[in-house]
Write a protein that holds these residues in place. Structure first.
Motif, PDB file in Angstrom:
ATOM      1  N   SER A  84      16.889 115.122 115.771  1.00 20.15           N
ATOM      2  CA  SER A  84      16.892 113.814 115.102  1.00 20.15           C
ATOM      3  C   SER A  84      15.503 113.185 115.025  1.00 20.15           C
ATOM      4  O   SER A  84      15.333 112.130 114.423  1.00 20.15           O
ATOM      5  CB  SER A  84      17.853 112.858 115.817  1.00 20.15           C
ATOM      6  N   VAL A  85      14.516 113.841 115.633  1.00 20.79           N
ATOM      7  CA  VAL A  85      13.133 113.347 115.600  1.00 20.79           C
ATOM      8  C   VAL A  85      12.192 114.524 115.362  1.00 20.79           C
ATOM      9  O   VAL A  85      12.347 115.583 115.979  1.00 20.79           O
ATOM     10  CB  VAL A  85      12.750 112.638 116.919  1.00 20.79           C
TER      11      VAL A  85
ATOM     12  N   ARG B 111      14.004 113.516 106.094  1.00 24.26           N
ATOM     13  CA  ARG B 111      14.281 112.099 105.840  1.00 24.26           C
ATOM     14  C   ARG B 111      15.648 111.922 105.180  1.00 24.26           C
ATOM     15  O   ARG B 111      16.387 110.986 105.518  1.00 24.26           O
ATOM     16  CB  ARG B 111      13.175 111.505 104.953  1.00 24.26           C
TER      17      ARG B 111
ATOM     18  N   TYR C 244      13.947 111.017 111.969  1.00 18.16           N
ATOM     19  CA  TYR C 244      12.764 110.157 112.071  1.00 18.16           C
ATOM     20  C   TYR C 244      11.541 111.053 112.172  1.00 18.16           C
ATOM     21  O   TYR C 244      11.453 111.924 113.046  1.00 18.16           O
ATOM     22  CB  TYR C 244      12.862 109.264 113.301  1.00 18.16           C
ATOM     23  N   CYS C 245      10.558 110.843 111.280  1.00 17.54           N
ATOM     24  CA  CYS C 245       9.395 111.720 111.187  1.00 17.54           C
ATOM     25  C   CYS C 245       8.115 110.963 111.539  1.00 17.54           C
ATOM     26  O   CYS C 245       7.770 109.970 110.882  1.00 17.54           O
ATOM     27  CB  CYS C 245       9.266 112.289 109.775  1.00 17.54           C
ATOM     28  N   ALA C 246       7.416 111.438 112.568  1.00 17.85           N
ATOM     29  CA  ALA C 246       6.186 110.805 113.020  1.00 17.85           C
ATOM     30  C   ALA C 246       5.024 111.775 112.915  1.00 17.85           C
ATOM     31  O   ALA C 246       5.152 112.964 113.235  1.00 17.85           O
ATOM     32  CB  ALA C 246       6.335 110.321 114.456  1.00 17.85           C
TER      33      ALA C 246
ATOM     34  N   ASP D 255       7.663 108.317 108.720  1.00 19.52           N
ATOM     35  CA  ASP D 255       8.047 106.971 109.162  1.00 19.52           C
ATOM     36  C   ASP D 255       6.904 106.238 109.851  1.00 19.52           C
ATOM     37  O   ASP D 255       6.827 105.011 109.781  1.00 19.52           O
ATOM     38  CB  ASP D 255       9.242 107.060 110.118  1.00 19.52           C
ATOM     39  N   GLU D 256       6.039 106.976 110.540  1.00 20.43           N
ATOM     40  CA  GLU D 256       4.911 106.334 111.216  1.00 20.43           C
ATOM     41  C   GLU D 256       3.786 107.338 111.411  1.00 20.43           C
ATOM     42  O   GLU D 256       3.980 108.552 111.293  1.00 20.43           O
ATOM     43  CB  GLU D 256       5.321 105.761 112.570  1.00 20.43           C
TER      44      GLU D 256
ATOM     45  N   ILE E 173       8.524 107.688 121.143  1.00 16.68           N
ATOM     46  CA  ILE E 173       9.297 107.721 119.904  1.00 16.68           C
ATOM     47  C   ILE E 173      10.761 108.060 120.173  1.00 16.68           C
ATOM     48  O   ILE E 173      11.671 107.425 119.636  1.00 16.68           O
ATOM     49  CB  ILE E 173       8.663 108.717 118.915  1.00 16.68           C
ATOM     50  N   THR E 174      11.006 109.050 121.018  1.00 17.20           N
ATOM     51  CA  THR E 174      12.401 109.399 121.316  1.00 17.20           C
ATOM     52  C   THR E 174      13.098 108.278 122.078  1.00 17.20           C
ATOM     53  O   THR E 174      14.272 107.992 121.820  1.00 17.20           O
ATOM     54  CB  THR E 174      12.481 110.718 122.107  1.00 17.20           C
TER      55      THR E 174
ATOM     56  N   ARG F 133      14.042 105.596 119.691  1.00 14.75           N
ATOM     57  CA  ARG F 133      15.177 106.014 118.858  1.00 14.75           C
ATOM     58  C   ARG F 133      16.459 106.184 119.682  1.00 14.75           C
ATOM     59  O   ARG F 133      17.510 106.492 119.131  1.00 14.75           O
ATOM     60  CB  ARG F 133      14.850 107.338 118.152  1.00 14.75           C
TER      61      ARG F 133
ATOM     62  N   SER G 160      14.369 116.454 119.903  1.00 15.41           N
ATOM     63  CA  SER G 160      13.161 116.424 119.071  1.00 15.41           C
ATOM     64  C   SER G 160      12.669 117.827 118.746  1.00 15.41           C
ATOM     65  O   SER G 160      12.897 118.780 119.496  1.00 15.41           O
ATOM     66  CB  SER G 160      12.040 115.661 119.791  1.00 15.41           C
TER      67      SER G 160
END
Length: 299
Positions: free
Chosen positions: A85-86, A168, A173-175, A195-196, A230-231, A234, A241
């Motif tokens: 999910s990340v 996406r 969620y993409c960092a 996303d960031e 980040i995780t 979220r 991840s």
């Protein structure tokens, strides 16, 4: 089946066929594993072979021996929690094809000198922070406008846009977390839809590069901490991840993630990472997670 081995080819030169899949399955069976027939995620590009009763590292090594010389990437893992999910991605030589400090070195006739330092740092031969300070110091006095000009040199790794568009679309969620510079990560974030982004900031003085970087420098430990941050934000475990990178400063986040992918990586990194992609493009990260061709958003 509780485990899965994925075979992945390069979309630019598809080299995966039934014979290769059967050879991989036979290698698993010879070691005593229970196996399932190949499940094709994308014709000629990627397939899954389910298996039980064998250590994943053993399975991966056995198939690598059986397929030696064939341009196919091999990743073995548990089926449960396979989709993440990340995504946390390195930028230079991972999402984009350049090392932007090397590009800046062109402007002062020091590309070769800077590139040599870059290569040594990425292979873990010298410390990242010291190497960054040394390279940035050579840029002192350059007009700050060159940073914007250098954006024009950015080109993306094959599959990068499709990877981010697909993730996406599926709510991932993409960092983008880079030891490079904010000017470039911000551009890549906006262009591809991350996303960031997180990166280092160059210090400017009177409209020129001062030859220094805002401290503390974002290095391998900061990348690892970014993954944790980040995780946590979220509200998902780190195991949910996937990370990707090519250099030594990516190793901590590659080792900590649910699955860390060494992408066309430096030898010392590829040797340690849990998964490695040597042949495929960045869409390989989708097949690793079990995405099928019908689920992929081509961009």
């Amino acid at each position: 089946m509780r485990q899965v081995l994925t075979l992945i080819a390069n979309p630019a030169a598809p080299a995966l066929d039934d014979a290769t899949a059967k050879a991989a399955r036979a290698a698993l069976t010879e070691l005593g594993a229970e196996t399932a027939p190949a499940d094709w995620l994308a014709p000629s590009l990627a397939c899954d072979i389910g298996f039980d009763g064998l250590n994943e590292d053993q399975a991966q090594a056995a198939v690598a021996r059986a397929l030696a010389g064939r341009p196919v990437d091999i990743v073995a893992q548990a089926v449960e929690g396979r989709r993440k999910s990340v995504l946390v991605a390195d930028m230079e030589s991972t999402i984009i094809q350049q090392e932007m400090l090397d590009e800046l070195g062109d402007l002062i006739g020091a590309r070769e000198r800077i590139a040599t330092i870059t290569a040594r740092a990425m292979n873990g031969e010298i410390g990242f922070k010291g190497a960054l300070r040394e390279r940035v110091a050579l840029l002192a006095g350059l007009d700050a406008g060159v940073l914007t000009q250098m954006i024009g040199r950015v080109t993306y790794m094959p599959g990068a846009a499709t990877l981010i568009a697909t993730l996406r679309r599926h709510g991932v969620y993409c960092a983008l977390v880079s030891g490079g510079f904010k000017t470039f990560t911000a551009h890549v974030r906006e262009t591809l839809g991350f996303d960031e982004d997180q990166a280092n900031d160059l210090i400017l003085a009177d409209g020129k590069l001062a030859g220094t970087v805002v401290e503390p420098i974002l290095d391998k430990d900061a990348k690892h901490q970014a993954l944790i941050r980040i995780t946590a934000a979220r509200r998902v475990p780190v195991a949910a991840s996937i990370t990707v990178g090519d250099g030594a400063n990516d190793l901590p986040m590659l080792m900590a993630a649910g699955i860390g992918v060494a992408y066309h990586a430096k030898p010392s990194v590829a040797a340690q990472a849990r998964a490695r992609i040597d042949h495929g493009d960045l869409t390989a990260l989708l097949y690793i997670q079990g995405y099928r061709a019908s689920e992929i958003t081509v961009a």
